[in-house]
Design a protein around this motif. Structure first.
Motif, PDB file in Angstrom:
ATOM      1  N   SER A  98       0.831  -1.202   0.000  1.00 35.21           N
ATOM      2  CA  SER A  98       0.000   0.000   0.000  1.00 35.21           C
ATOM      3  C   SER A  98       0.867   1.253   0.000  1.00 35.21           C
ATOM      4  N   ASP A  99       0.316   2.344  -0.507  1.00 32.75           N
ATOM      5  CA  ASP A  99       1.067   3.599  -0.549  1.00 32.75           C
ATOM      6  C   ASP A  99       1.580   3.992   0.837  1.00 32.75           C
ATOM      7  N   GLN A 100       0.765   3.745   1.850  1.00 28.56           N
ATOM      8  CA  GLN A 100       1.120   4.152   3.202  1.00 28.56           C
ATOM      9  C   GLN A 100       2.277   3.328   3.762  1.00 28.56           C
ATOM     10  N   ALA A 101       2.490   2.140   3.223  1.00 25.39           N
ATOM     11  CA  ALA A 101       3.524   1.244   3.756  1.00 25.39           C
ATOM     12  C   ALA A 101       4.856   1.354   3.031  1.00 25.39           C
ATOM     13  N   ILE A 102       4.899   2.045   1.902  1.00 25.19           N
ATOM     14  CA  ILE A 102       6.125   2.077   1.096  1.00 25.19           C
ATOM     15  C   ILE A 102       7.295   2.684   1.859  1.00 25.19           C
ATOM     16  N   ALA A 103       7.076   3.789   2.544  1.00 29.54           N
ATOM     17  CA  ALA A 103       8.168   4.451   3.261  1.00 29.54           C
ATOM     18  C   ALA A 103       8.763   3.530   4.318  1.00 29.54           C
ATOM     19  N   ASP A 104       7.915   2.820   5.052  1.00 27.45           N
ATOM     20  CA  ASP A 104       8.413   1.904   6.086  1.00 27.45           C
ATOM     21  C   ASP A 104       9.219   0.767   5.464  1.00 27.45           C
ATOM     22  N   VAL A 105       8.732   0.227   4.359  1.00 28.84           N
ATOM     23  CA  VAL A 105       9.464  -0.839   3.676  1.00 28.84           C
ATOM     24  C   VAL A 105      10.802  -0.325   3.165  1.00 28.84           C
ATOM     25  N   ALA A 106      10.784   0.851   2.552  1.00 31.16           N
ATOM     26  CA  ALA A 106      12.014   1.423   2.004  1.00 31.16           C
ATOM     27  C   ALA A 106      13.052   1.648   3.096  1.00 31.16           C
ATOM     28  N   THR A 107      12.610   2.103   4.248  1.00 29.38           N
ATOM     29  CA  THR A 107      13.527   2.349   5.368  1.00 29.38           C
ATOM     30  C   THR A 107      14.114   1.053   5.898  1.00 29.38           C
ATOM     31  N   ALA A 108      13.311  -0.003   5.919  1.00 29.07           N
ATOM     32  CA  ALA A 108      13.751  -1.276   6.494  1.00 29.07           C
ATOM     33  C   ALA A 108      14.589  -2.112   5.528  1.00 29.07           C
ATOM     34  N   LEU A 109      14.547  -1.793   4.239  1.00 29.90           N
ATOM     35  CA  LEU A 109      15.298  -2.580   3.262  1.00 29.90           C
ATOM     36  C   LEU A 109      16.803  -2.391   3.426  1.00 29.90           C
ATOM     37  N   PRO A 110      17.580  -3.479   3.388  1.00 28.58           N
ATOM     38  CA  PRO A 110      19.037  -3.333   3.331  1.00 28.58           C
ATOM     39  C   PRO A 110      19.451  -2.900   1.927  1.00 28.58           C
ATOM     40  N   PRO A 111      20.654  -2.441   1.727  1.00 33.19           N
ATOM     41  CA  PRO A 111      21.117  -2.133   0.370  1.00 33.19           C
ATOM     42  C   PRO A 111      21.078  -3.390  -0.500  1.00 33.19           C
ATOM     43  N   LEU A 112      20.507  -3.264  -1.688  1.00 38.05           N
ATOM     44  CA  LEU A 112      20.346  -4.399  -2.585  1.00 38.05           C
ATOM     45  C   LEU A 112      21.095  -4.154  -3.886  1.00 38.05           C
ATOM     46  N   ASP A 113      21.573  -5.224  -4.498  1.00 40.01           N
ATOM     47  CA  ASP A 113      22.350  -5.084  -5.722  1.00 40.01           C
ATOM     48  C   ASP A 113      21.482  -4.890  -6.954  1.00 40.01           C
ATOM     49  N   GLY A 114      20.239  -5.378  -6.923  1.00 38.69           N
ATOM     50  CA  GLY A 114      19.379  -5.278  -8.087  1.00 38.69           C
ATOM     51  C   GLY A 114      18.619  -3.962  -8.141  1.00 38.69           C
ATOM     52  N   LEU A 115      17.793  -3.823  -9.169  1.00 38.58           N
ATOM     53  CA  LEU A 115      16.939  -2.649  -9.319  1.00 38.58           C
ATOM     54  C   LEU A 115      15.749  -2.780  -8.364  1.00 38.58           C
ATOM     55  N   VAL A 116      15.470  -1.716  -7.622  1.00 33.68           N
ATOM     56  CA  VAL A 116      14.355  -1.701  -6.681  1.00 33.68           C
ATOM     57  C   VAL A 116      13.335  -0.675  -7.171  1.00 33.68           C
ATOM     58  N   VAL A 117      12.091  -1.111  -7.354  1.00 32.51           N
ATOM     59  CA  VAL A 117      11.033  -0.197  -7.801  1.00 32.51           C
ATOM     60  C   VAL A 117       9.811  -0.363  -6.911  1.00 32.51           C
ATOM     61  N   HIS A 118       9.048   0.718  -6.772  1.00 31.01           N
ATOM     62  CA  HIS A 118       7.734   0.592  -6.155  1.00 31.01           C
ATOM     63  C   HIS A 118       6.667   0.806  -7.228  1.00 31.01           C
ATOM     64  N   THR A 119       5.425   0.450  -6.908  1.00 36.83           N
ATOM     65  CA  THR A 119       4.355   0.439  -7.903  1.00 36.83           C
ATOM     66  C   THR A 119       3.281   1.496  -7.631  1.00 36.83           C
ATOM     67  N   SER A 120       3.650   2.554  -6.911  1.00 36.17           N
ATOM     68  CA  SER A 120       2.687   3.582  -6.523  1.00 36.17           C
ATOM     69  C   SER A 120       2.731   4.774  -7.473  1.00 36.17           C
ATOM     70  N   ALA A 121       1.550   5.339  -7.743  1.00 37.23           N
ATOM     71  CA  ALA A 121       1.479   6.550  -8.555  1.00 37.23           C
ATOM     72  C   ALA A 121       1.830   7.785  -7.744  1.00 37.23           C
ATOM     73  N   VAL A 122       1.519   7.776  -6.461  1.00 34.33           N
ATOM     74  CA  VAL A 122       1.541   9.005  -5.669  1.00 34.33           C
ATOM     75  C   VAL A 122       2.763   9.135  -4.765  1.00 34.33           C
ATOM     76  N   THR A 123       3.637   8.126  -4.733  1.00 36.16           N
ATOM     77  CA  THR A 123       4.794   8.141  -3.842  1.00 36.16           C
ATOM     78  C   THR A 123       6.042   8.592  -4.595  1.00 36.16           C
TER      79      THR A 123
END
Length: 260
Positions: free
Chosen positions: A69-94
């Motif tokens: 959900s749009d509201q959860a993206i920031a929390d997920v992004a903060t908790a993610l470790p650095p990743l080697d691949g491409l990271v994308v989210h699927t939100s229009a408004v974020t």
């Protein structure tokens, strides 16, 4: 290509369904805050990938898709470790910058209405995207080609405008369907009487300019019929005044937009 899904909702469901039929691409992991949801998604499409409720235990992949959900993206992004691949989210408004902690990141926004209950095919769909740099461009191009989508570069403002237009065209329209169903039920008529009209109107709106396709008493300046409608609306109880207000709003707007 190896893909990790972060999320188990509507968008993730359709992505999982698409990947289940693509032997050339491996869905190598599904994350959900509730592990049972990730397990249910895996089972639904007979997938063999591992599931996890820990963002610190994601497998190595070329593409990580944050479909929460749009509201959860920031929390997920903060908790993610650095990743080697491409990271994308699927939100229009974020904004894209919420993923700035990653080496390669961006937005991949499929424009459609998604729900867990229904699988939406991606072939031919329009997808808006934005990348922070060219580093993940090849991966994203391969992903778009795999799903056979029409990829359109975009800014955050453009996605916001599209999202707003989508709300008007879909969510607000569906509210009108709900109110129309209630009126027919109160009149003792079957609601499926509207089905042909709804489908015909939607078909016209996708084949000719909706402005040109406008019909109805307000378009014709048929004030006598409008008066009869308003007399009916006056009979509605206070709890249904939304219908009267919307009828007045739309009627006046159409009369103004189509002067004699």
């Amino acid at each position: 290509m190896k893909v990790v899904l972060i999320g188990s909702g509507g968008v993730a469901t359709s992505i999982a369904a698409a990947l289940a039929s693509h032997a050339a691409t491996s869905l190598c992991g599904i994350y959900s805050r509730q592990l049972a949801h990730a397990e249910a998604l895996r089972k639904r499409f007979a997938l063999t990938c591992p599931v996890t409720d820990s963002l610190r235990q994601l497998p190595l992949a070329d593409l990580y898709i944050i479909a929460v959900s749009d509201q959860a993206i920031a929390d997920v992004a903060t908790a993610l470790p650095p990743l080697d691949g491409l990271v994308v989210h699927t939100s229009a408004v974020t904004p894209i910058d919420c993923l700035s902690g990653q080496r390669a990141y961006g937005v991949w926004y499929p424009f459609n209405s998604f729900a867990k209950e229904v699988v939406v095919p991606f072939e031919g769909q329009k997808v808006l995207y934005q990348l922070a740099s060219d580093e993940g461009l090849t991966t994203l191009q391969q992903w778009n080609e795999l799903l056979q989508v029409e990829a359109i570069p975009s800014t955050l403002d453009q996605r916001l405008w599209l999202h707003l237009a989508g709300v008007l065209a879909s969510n607000c329209t569906n509210r009108l369907y709900t109110l129309s169903h209630r009126l027919l039920t109160q009149a003792g008529l079957p609601t499926d009487l509207l089905n042909g009209l709804i489908l015909r109107t939607a078909s016209k709106a996708t084949t000719i300019d909706p402005y040109v396709a406008q019909t109805g008493p307000a378009r014709r300046h048929d004030l006598e019929t409008i008066a009869r409608h308003r007399a009916l609306l006056e009979q509605l109880p206070e709890s249904q005044q939304e219908v009267s207000q919307l009828y007045k709003l739309f009627t006046e707007a159409i009369l103004d937009d189509y002067p004699l």
